[in-house]
Design an enzyme around this catalytic site. Structure first.
Site, PDB file in Angstrom:
ATOM      1  N   TYR A 144      43.684  72.124  37.339  1.00  0.00           N
ATOM      2  CA  TYR A 144      43.420  72.606  35.988  1.00  0.00           C
ATOM      3  C   TYR A 144      43.436  74.130  36.001  1.00  0.00           C
ATOM      4  CZ  TYR A 144      40.875  73.552  31.618  1.00  0.00           C
ATOM      5  OH  TYR A 144      40.490  74.007  30.374  1.00  0.00           O
ATOM      6  N   ASP A 239      44.848  80.137  41.868  1.00  0.00           N
ATOM      7  CA  ASP A 239      43.828  80.078  40.837  1.00  0.00           C
ATOM      8  C   ASP A 239      42.488  79.859  41.536  1.00  0.00           C
ATOM      9  OD1 ASP A 239      42.040  79.522  38.859  1.00  0.00           O
ATOM     10  OD2 ASP A 239      43.282  78.057  37.812  1.00  0.00           O
ATOM     11  N   LYS A 267      34.433  82.352  36.194  1.00  0.00           N
ATOM     12  CA  LYS A 267      33.173  81.749  36.630  1.00  0.00           C
ATOM     13  C   LYS A 267      32.244  82.732  37.370  1.00  0.00           C
ATOM     14  CE  LYS A 267      34.879  77.268  35.690  1.00  0.00           C
ATOM     15  NZ  LYS A 267      36.140  76.581  35.859  1.00  0.00           N
TER      16      LYS A 267
HETATM   17  C1  PLP Z   1      37.315  76.611  34.800  1.00  0.00           C
HETATM   18  C2  PLP Z   1      38.677  76.838  35.298  1.00  0.00           C
HETATM   19  C3  PLP Z   1      39.648  77.514  34.552  1.00  0.00           C
HETATM   20  C4  PLP Z   1      39.440  77.893  33.119  1.00  0.00           C
HETATM   21  O1  PLP Z   1      38.449  78.830  32.957  1.00  0.00           O
HETATM   22  P1  PLP Z   1      37.769  78.992  31.503  1.00  0.00           P
HETATM   23  O2  PLP Z   1      36.883  80.174  31.663  1.00  0.00           O
HETATM   24  O3  PLP Z   1      37.057  77.712  31.224  1.00  0.00           O
HETATM   25  O4  PLP Z   1      38.889  79.227  30.539  1.00  0.00           O
HETATM   26  C5  PLP Z   1      40.858  77.805  35.155  1.00  0.00           C
HETATM   27  N1  PLP Z   1      41.104  77.436  36.416  1.00  0.00           N
HETATM   28  C6  PLP Z   1      40.211  76.759  37.151  1.00  0.00           C
HETATM   29  C7  PLP Z   1      40.539  76.406  38.557  1.00  0.00           C
HETATM   30  C8  PLP Z   1      38.984  76.431  36.604  1.00  0.00           C
HETATM   31  O5  PLP Z   1      38.125  75.699  37.330  1.00  0.00           O
END
Ligand code: PLP
Length: 431
Positions: A144, A239, A267
């Site tokens: 994701y 990511d 995060k």
């Molecule tokens: C949470 C997450 C996102 C998206 O971040 P948001 O701040 O919710 O838009 C993107 N990549 C990964 C791996 C994530 O866990």
């Protein structure tokens, strides 16, 4: 345990907010329950509006590695607040933050702050496409990267190489250039490169997948991914929105010893306030406006409050690297406890763990890709979740989410969780 006020709020919320929530997973739909509404949180615990408390393994989905409302991190925030909440003009803390991130990630020479992980990956892809003058990108099923159009895609059926949108409202055209490969299956990637490697701008991946439970990469898979992207001049984007400053101070790239060309953060680097960031090699990041022509902007980007919370969080981690061992030990103890439970009950379940990240899967192992994760018995997970909640433990409200730990999860929290988990597993597998 009663949830009267939560239920009332939920009914009210549904009138004004789609599904009553501002992010779908919060609706607890996949565990067949109404959501609990939280009033406050401290350390490892959250307290709902009905006065129930839970050991929290959601931790805001990752940011709170130092636990809820950590006194040390909050110290000084009032002064920052009193100086103003946003200027839309540069501040010193943004410089300090950028320096701190680039020092922690040798692959990142320059970094741009944004407001969410979604923005970070979306922007990184734009830069990678501009840099390579190519359009196609590769992502992996089960990873994701936020909810931007080009990334809301799953693999098509059969021999279809091109993905199909996972959401209505995403025009087919926007995912036409997104190719979906299989996690931990390097051949699925090499096949694509053999055919159209010269057209691929970027490969984006969660170096440890944290959005299909927790699925660690095979080391060789990441290494060959690095090699093939280098050979073809394709930008490799890690990511690390979850793994950054969580798996290790230097993220998954430190753990696996692999340097991506670009990295996305989120995060933890906001310490619980809205944030995201993307960065990478100077040569690539120089494409970004106003140095280069790739447009990307943000009214609240680098917000002083978010920067302050993020900076303090990262500094605390930097000065206390033992935190990573401590969190890993807690994760290990949970893994061990869960495995004992599984053995005692003689059930088909599996634990994946890497460092301080782990997940309990309701399926027979091994779990190495999205196909494996898809075998999980989500109905049993729902029962398990509800039984855990009744026992004062808030697990992630979906099978496909990892368990998040913080420095504030104490040994007694962990032992209580293992015990509750035995009872909840027993009930889930009896039904
Ligand atoms: C949470 C997450 C996102 C998206 O971040 P948001 O701040 O919710 O838009 C993107 N990549 C990964 C791996 C994530 O866990």
């Amino acid at each position: 345990m009663e949830h009267i006020r939560s239920k009332k709020l939920y009914e009210e919320a549904k009138k004004y907010i789609p599904g009553g929530v501002n992010s779908p997973v919060r609706a607890f739909k996949s565990v067949g329950l109404d959501p609990v509404f939280i009033e406050k949180a401290k350390g490892s615990k959250v307290y709902d509006v009905d006065g129930n408390s839970y050991i929290d393994y959601i931790c805001s989905w990752g940011p709170l590695i130092l636990g809820h409302s950590n006194d040390e991190i909050l110290d000084g925030i009032e002064e920052v607040l009193n100086r103003g909440t946003s200027y839309g003009i540069p501040t010193e803390i943004e410089v300090k933050m950028a320096k701190l991130i680039t020092e922690a990630y040798p692959s990142v020479d320059m970094v741009r702050m944004v407001n969410s992980g979604t923005e970070a990956t979306m922007s990184a892809l734009r830069v990678a496409r501009a840099y390579t003058k190519r359009n196609k990108i590769i992502k992996f099923e089960g990873c994701y990267h936020g909810h931007s159009d080009a990334l809301l895609v799953k693999s098509g059926s059969g021999t279809l190489t091109y993905g199909v949108p996972t959401s209505p409202g995403v025009p087919k055209g926007t995912v036409e250039d997104t190719i979906v490969c299989t996690y931990n299956d390097i051949e699925s990637v090499e096949n694509i490169f053999n055919e159209q490697g010269e057209e691929i701008a970027a490969v984006i991946i969660e170096p440890v997948a944290g959005n299909m439970g927790v699925v660690p990469p095979k080391k060789e898979f990441l290494e060959r991914l690095r090699k093939i992207t280098k050979d073809y001049g394709t930008v490799l984007i890690f990511d690390e929105v979850i793994t950054g400053f969580r798996l290790a101070y230097g993220g998954a790239q430190e753990v696996y010893g692999i340097e991506p060309d670009m990295t996305c953060f989120g995060k933890i680097i906001g310490g619980g306030l809205p944030v995201g960031a993307y960065g990478g090699k100077r040569e690539i990041m120089k494409m970004v406006s106003p140095v280069g022509d790739v447009y990307q902007a943000g009214t609240l980007s680098g917000n002083p409050l978010a920067m302050y919370m993020g900076y303090k969080t990262i500094m605390k981690l930097k000065e206390n690297k033992h935190i990573y061992d401590e969190i890993e030990n807690k994760a290990k103890r949970l893994e061990e406890g869960f495995k004992e439970n599984i053995n005692k009950l003689d059930i088909d379940a599996e634990v994946n763990r890497i460092k301080g990240m782990l997940c309990l899967f309701f399926a027979e192992g091994p779990i190495k890709s999205y196909d494996d994760v898809s075998r999980c018995n989500t109905k049993k997970y729902g029962i398990y979740f509800r039984e855990m909640l009744q026992r004062g433990v808030l697990m992630p409200p979906a099978q496909f989410e990892g368990i998040f730990l913080s420095t504030e999860h104490k040994d007694e929290d962990i032992e209580k969780t293992i015990k509750a988990s035995y009872e909840a597993l027993k009930i889930a597998y009896e039904k």
